[in-house]
Design a protein around this motif. Structure first.
Motif, mmCIF file in Angstrom:
data_model
loop_
_atom_site.group_PDB
_atom_site.id
_atom_site.type_symbol
_atom_site.label_atom_id
_atom_site.label_comp_id
_atom_site.label_asym_id
_atom_site.label_seq_id
_atom_site.Cartn_x
_atom_site.Cartn_y
_atom_site.Cartn_z
ATOM 1 N N ASP A 37 0.817 -1.216 0.000
ATOM 2 C CA ASP A 37 0.000 0.000 0.000
ATOM 3 C C ASP A 37 0.842 1.253 0.000
ATOM 4 O O ASP A 37 0.436 2.292 -0.510
ATOM 5 C CB ASP A 37 -0.832 0.069 1.293
ATOM 6 C CG ASP A 37 -2.013 -0.849 1.235
ATOM 7 O OD1 ASP A 37 -2.296 -1.355 0.139
ATOM 8 O OD2 ASP A 37 -2.634 -1.048 2.298
ATOM 9 N N GLY A 38 1.981 1.171 0.683
ATOM 10 C CA GLY A 38 2.787 2.367 0.805
ATOM 11 C C GLY A 38 4.164 2.039 1.326
ATOM 12 O O GLY A 38 4.357 1.010 1.978
ATOM 13 N N ALA A 39 5.112 2.907 1.017
ATOM 14 C CA ALA A 39 6.478 2.672 1.452
ATOM 15 C C ALA A 39 7.130 4.007 1.801
ATOM 16 O O ALA A 39 6.877 5.028 1.149
ATOM 17 C CB ALA A 39 7.285 1.990 0.345
ATOM 18 N N VAL A 40 7.951 3.970 2.826
ATOM 19 C CA VAL A 40 8.760 5.119 3.224
ATOM 20 C C VAL A 40 10.210 4.742 2.951
ATOM 21 O O VAL A 40 10.675 3.703 3.420
ATOM 22 C CB VAL A 40 8.605 5.407 4.736
ATOM 23 C CG1 VAL A 40 9.474 6.590 5.153
ATOM 24 C CG2 VAL A 40 7.146 5.646 5.103
ATOM 25 N N LEU A 41 10.902 5.541 2.170
ATOM 26 C CA LEU A 41 12.330 5.320 1.948
ATOM 27 C C LEU A 41 13.069 6.533 2.474
ATOM 28 O O LEU A 41 12.678 7.676 2.165
ATOM 29 C CB LEU A 41 12.656 5.142 0.460
ATOM 30 C CG LEU A 41 12.260 3.799 -0.162
ATOM 31 C CD1 LEU A 41 10.799 3.809 -0.562
ATOM 32 C CD2 LEU A 41 13.132 3.505 -1.390
ATOM 33 N N ASP A 42 14.113 6.326 3.262
ATOM 34 C CA ASP A 42 14.889 7.476 3.708
ATOM 35 C C ASP A 42 16.331 7.347 3.261
ATOM 36 O O ASP A 42 16.880 6.253 3.151
ATOM 37 C CB ASP A 42 14.738 7.718 5.215
ATOM 38 C CG ASP A 42 15.492 6.747 6.098
ATOM 39 O OD1 ASP A 42 15.002 5.644 6.308
ATOM 40 O OD2 ASP A 42 16.577 7.114 6.581
ATOM 41 N N GLY A 43 16.923 8.500 2.924
ATOM 42 C CA GLY A 43 18.293 8.499 2.421
ATOM 43 C C GLY A 43 18.764 9.897 2.067
ATOM 44 O O GLY A 43 18.546 10.845 2.841
ATOM 45 N N ARG A 44 19.450 9.993 0.913
ATOM 46 C CA ARG A 44 20.005 11.278 0.489
ATOM 47 C C ARG A 44 19.437 11.734 -0.850
ATOM 48 O O ARG A 44 19.414 12.931 -1.132
ATOM 49 C CB ARG A 44 21.538 11.186 0.346
ATOM 50 C CG ARG A 44 22.293 10.761 1.593
ATOM 51 C CD ARG A 44 22.249 11.827 2.653
ATOM 52 N NE ARG A 44 23.100 11.494 3.800
ATOM 53 C CZ ARG A 44 22.858 10.535 4.687
ATOM 54 N NH1 ARG A 44 21.762 9.808 4.590
ATOM 55 N NH2 ARG A 44 23.696 10.323 5.692
ATOM 56 N N ASP A 45 19.029 10.760 -1.681
ATOM 57 C CA ASP A 45 18.634 11.058 -3.070
ATOM 58 C C ASP A 45 17.302 10.425 -3.422
ATOM 59 O O ASP A 45 17.039 10.151 -4.584
ATOM 60 C CB ASP A 45 19.706 10.519 -4.029
ATOM 61 C CG ASP A 45 19.807 8.992 -3.962
ATOM 62 O OD1 ASP A 45 19.404 8.416 -2.923
ATOM 63 O OD2 ASP A 45 20.265 8.379 -4.942
ATOM 64 N N ILE A 46 16.467 10.172 -2.407
ATOM 65 C CA ILE A 46 15.214 9.455 -2.701
ATOM 66 C C ILE A 46 14.276 10.362 -3.504
ATOM 67 O O ILE A 46 13.741 9.948 -4.535
ATOM 68 C CB ILE A 46 14.532 8.961 -1.400
ATOM 69 C CG1 ILE A 46 15.525 8.168 -0.530
ATOM 70 C CG2 ILE A 46 13.299 8.116 -1.732
ATOM 71 C CD1 ILE A 46 16.162 6.981 -1.207
ATOM 72 N N GLY A 47 14.100 11.590 -3.054
ATOM 73 C CA GLY A 47 13.198 12.506 -3.764
ATOM 74 C C GLY A 47 13.762 13.008 -5.081
ATOM 75 O O GLY A 47 13.012 13.384 -5.977
#
Ligand code: C5P
Length: 201
Positions: free
Chosen positions: A101-111
């Motif tokens: 349904d949904g995912a959260v990705l965290d990092g430096r270049d995700i957006g």
């Protein structure tokens, strides 16, 4: 249709804490993409070629002990400057972003690079001294011997490398919402992130 939340920002700004909390709040999957670079960096410290290591990475490698160590963080930021390493890790991250349904990705270049189509983009920052203080307190709590000045120097060096590299440098996406956590409690920072995501759902 999967709903993707991209959370970027410098080291120790609170991305990880916010990402876990919002993933739990909305029932989304969460990927800490720094672990991909840390696992690759750990393999490099063991003598592997970083590009081969990134190509051969398996999900269980992200659970290895020691990935939070300062030398592994430094190695991660070195291998992260290699475009072939980044390319090898791209497909896994994009697939993860479209799971469930949904995912959260965290990092430096995700957006900016991995999920430029993400429904929500957050850029989580804080002043370098504040980030270094948080990291120093964590290290001391976990029994490590270090000085605040060393931790601050590490934070600044990693910022400079992450922002200065040619491939996928750390910067906010044009449509990212910035959350500066310098003067926020964890609960306040999480509440802001939840509000931005809820408004976009
Ligand atoms: O977030 P974390 O501190 O675990 O990341 C370790 C290093 O991995 C960062 O300093 C950065 O160089 C790299 N990284 C990256 N792109 C990401 C996540 C992490 O380049 N999406």
């Amino acid at each position: 249709m999967a709903f993707t939340v991209a959370i970027d920002g410098p080291a120790a700004a609170g991305k990880g804490t916010i990402s876990k909390a919002v993933a739990a709040h909305f029932g989304f999957a969460h990927l800490d993409t720094g672990l991909l670079y840390r696992a690759t960096g750990a393999r490099m410290l063991e003598g592997s070629d970083p590009v081969d290591a990134a190509r051969a990475l398996r999900p269980e490698d992200l659970q290895r002990d020691g990935l939070r160590r300062a030398d592994v963080a430094e190695a991660a930021s070195q291998v992260a400057a290699n475009p072939d390493v980044r390319a090898a890790l791209l497909a896994f991250q994009r697939r993860f972003a479209r799971l469930g349904d949904g995912a959260v990705l965290d990092g430096r270049d995700i957006g900016t690079v991995i999920c430029p189509e993400a429904e929500v983009k957050l850029f989580v920052t804080a002043a370098p001294e504040i980030r270094a203080r948080r990291r120093y307190d964590e290290l001391v709590d976990s029994g490590a011997e270090t000085s605040f000045q060393d931790v601050l120097a590490d934070v600044r060096a990693r910022d400079a490398r992450d922002m200065g590299r040619a491939d996928a440098p750390l910067r906010p996406a044009g449509d990212a919402v910035e959350i500066d956590t310098s003067d926020l409690s964890i609960d306040q920072a999480v509440a802001r992130a939840v509000a931005v995501i809820a408004a976009a759902r």
